[in-house]
Motif scaffolding. Structure first.
Motif, short mmCIF file in Angstrom:
data_model
loop_
_atom_site.label_atom_id
_atom_site.label_comp_id
_atom_site.label_asym_id
_atom_site.label_seq_id
_atom_site.Cartn_x
_atom_site.Cartn_y
_atom_site.Cartn_z
N ALA A 1 -5.24 10.11 -5.33
CA ALA A 1 -4.62 9.55 -4.13
C ALA A 1 -5.68 9.01 -3.17
O ALA A 1 -5.53 7.93 -2.59
CB ALA A 1 -3.76 10.61 -3.44
N LEU A 2 -6.78 9.76 -3.01
CA LEU A 2 -7.85 9.31 -2.11
C LEU A 2 -8.53 8.05 -2.65
O LEU A 2 -8.90 7.15 -1.88
CB LEU A 2 -8.87 10.44 -1.93
CG LEU A 2 -8.37 11.67 -1.15
CD1 LEU A 2 -9.45 12.75 -1.12
CD2 LEU A 2 -7.96 11.27 0.27
N PHE A 3 -8.72 7.98 -3.96
CA PHE A 3 -9.32 6.78 -4.55
C PHE A 3 -8.42 5.56 -4.29
O PHE A 3 -8.91 4.45 -4.01
CB PHE A 3 -9.53 6.96 -6.05
CG PHE A 3 -10.85 7.59 -6.40
CD1 PHE A 3 -12.02 7.15 -5.80
CD2 PHE A 3 -10.92 8.61 -7.34
CE1 PHE A 3 -13.24 7.73 -6.12
CE2 PHE A 3 -12.14 9.20 -7.66
CZ PHE A 3 -13.30 8.76 -7.05
N LEU B 1 0.87 3.96 -3.01
CA LEU B 1 0.51 5.35 -2.74
C LEU B 1 1.66 6.29 -3.10
O LEU B 1 1.44 7.39 -3.63
CB LEU B 1 0.12 5.51 -1.28
CG LEU B 1 -0.33 6.91 -0.84
CD1 LEU B 1 -1.52 7.38 -1.66
CD2 LEU B 1 -0.65 6.92 0.65
N THR C 1 -5.22 14.95 -5.92
CA THR C 1 -5.73 14.56 -4.59
C THR C 1 -6.81 13.51 -4.71
O THR C 1 -6.85 12.54 -3.93
CB THR C 1 -6.28 15.81 -3.88
OG1 THR C 1 -5.25 16.80 -3.77
CG2 THR C 1 -6.77 15.45 -2.48
N THR C 2 -7.68 13.66 -5.68
CA THR C 2 -8.75 12.68 -5.88
C THR C 2 -8.17 11.30 -6.21
O THR C 2 -8.64 10.27 -5.69
CB THR C 2 -9.67 13.12 -7.03
OG1 THR C 2 -10.23 14.39 -6.71
CG2 THR C 2 -10.79 12.12 -7.25
N ASP D 1 -8.56 -0.36 1.34
CA ASP D 1 -9.31 -0.80 2.53
C ASP D 1 -10.12 -2.07 2.27
O ASP D 1 -10.01 -3.04 3.03
CB ASP D 1 -10.22 0.34 3.01
CG ASP D 1 -9.44 1.44 3.71
OD1 ASP D 1 -8.32 1.15 4.19
OD2 ASP D 1 -9.94 2.59 3.78
N VAL E 1 -6.25 5.11 -1.80
CA VAL E 1 -6.35 4.74 -0.38
C VAL E 1 -7.66 4.01 -0.11
O VAL E 1 -7.71 3.00 0.61
CB VAL E 1 -6.23 5.99 0.51
CG1 VAL E 1 -6.51 5.64 1.97
CG2 VAL E 1 -4.84 6.60 0.38
N GLY E 2 -8.76 4.51 -0.70
CA GLY E 2 -10.05 3.85 -0.51
C GLY E 2 -10.10 2.47 -1.14
O GLY E 2 -10.81 1.58 -0.66
N GLU F 1 0.83 -1.21 0.00
CA GLU F 1 0.00 0.00 0.00
C GLU F 1 0.87 1.25 0.00
O GLU F 1 0.58 2.22 -0.73
CB GLU F 1 -0.91 -0.01 1.22
CG GLU F 1 -1.85 1.19 1.29
CD GLU F 1 -2.80 1.12 2.47
OE1 GLU F 1 -3.65 2.01 2.60
OE2 GLU F 1 -2.67 0.17 3.29
#
Length: 240
Positions: A51-53, A26, A48-49, A59, A55-56, A22
């Protein structure tokens, strides 16, 4: 050597590598985003979007991989239930009468044992037990008590040395005989009580056992007094 430290070590390595993957992914997204923003091909919001996608995304992947352990435990539990339900000879094929013994002495001679290529966990063990004798082996966790018991029961073979009963290697006595009986049995501390009464649990081994059969089985293992002390005796509910 016990299995718990090995299992913990394996799980730690697995999740460590998962977290490393991970982090690596990232980092790659952030480096690519920086390059794109710096060149003007993308703005900070898009980077930013992304990177957030990412990380999501990890999970649910982590959750799915973590569930594999529960699935394997469930599969092992199901296999045990099937083994208890279907294993062993049918009730009408069970022989009656006393079991003949091939000899009177259980001898462990100069037994050494190791797991794989690791160091010896047993070093030159010698003991001899005559008919009717009982032996208690005590020691710290990992000292080899369970290993010695498994060698005597022929669940494992010693790296060197012999384990015999009446002069016959136990490896040839642990397997079921043509009449469906085993000469050597191992009862471990790892047990499970199914929801129901004591009698229900006993009948898992023989579904058509009568009350007298259950009483005889309890008497053989010396559990009659303990069962009689329960509130409802053999009909006491357990496993709750």
């Amino acid at each position: 050597m016990t299995y718990e430290p090995r299992a913990t070590h394996t799980a730690t390595r697995f999740y460590g590598r998962l977290n490393g993957a991970e982090l690596l992914g990232l980092s790659a997204v952030l480096v690519a985003a920086y390059a794109l923003v710096h060149s003007g091909s993308a703005d900070a919001g898009a980077a930013t979007t992304a990177a957030l996608f990412f990380v999501g995304l990890f999970d649910p992947v982590n959750t799915m991989l973590g569930r594999f352990d529960s699935v394997q435990q469930a599969a092992a539990g199901l296999a045990r239930i099937v083994g208890v339900t279907l294993g062993g000879p049918a009730s009408d094929e069970r022989p009656q009468g006393p079991i003949s013994h091939p000899g009177t002495a259980l001898v462990v001679h100069d037994v050494h044992h190791r797991y794989g290529t690791g160091p010896d966990v047993l070093h030159g063990v010698d003991l001899e037990l005559g008919a009717g004798q009982r032996l208690a082996i005590v020691g710290a966790t990992g000292s080899g008590k369970s290993t010695l018991a498994s060698l005597i029961a022929a669940l494992r073979l010693p790296s060197s040395g012999r384990v015999t009963l009446g002069g016959t290697d136990t490896a040839g006595l642990a397997a079921p005989t043509p009449d469906g009986r085993r000469r050597i049995m191992l009862v471990t501390q790892e047990h499970h009580l199914f929801l129901g009464t004591v009698a229900d649990n006993l009948r898992l081994a023989r579904r058509d056992a009568s009350a007298s059969d259950l009483a005889a089985a309890l008497a053989v293992v010396g559990a009659t007094g303990w069962i009689d002390a329960l509130p409802d005796g053999i009909d006491t509910a357990v496993g709750t």
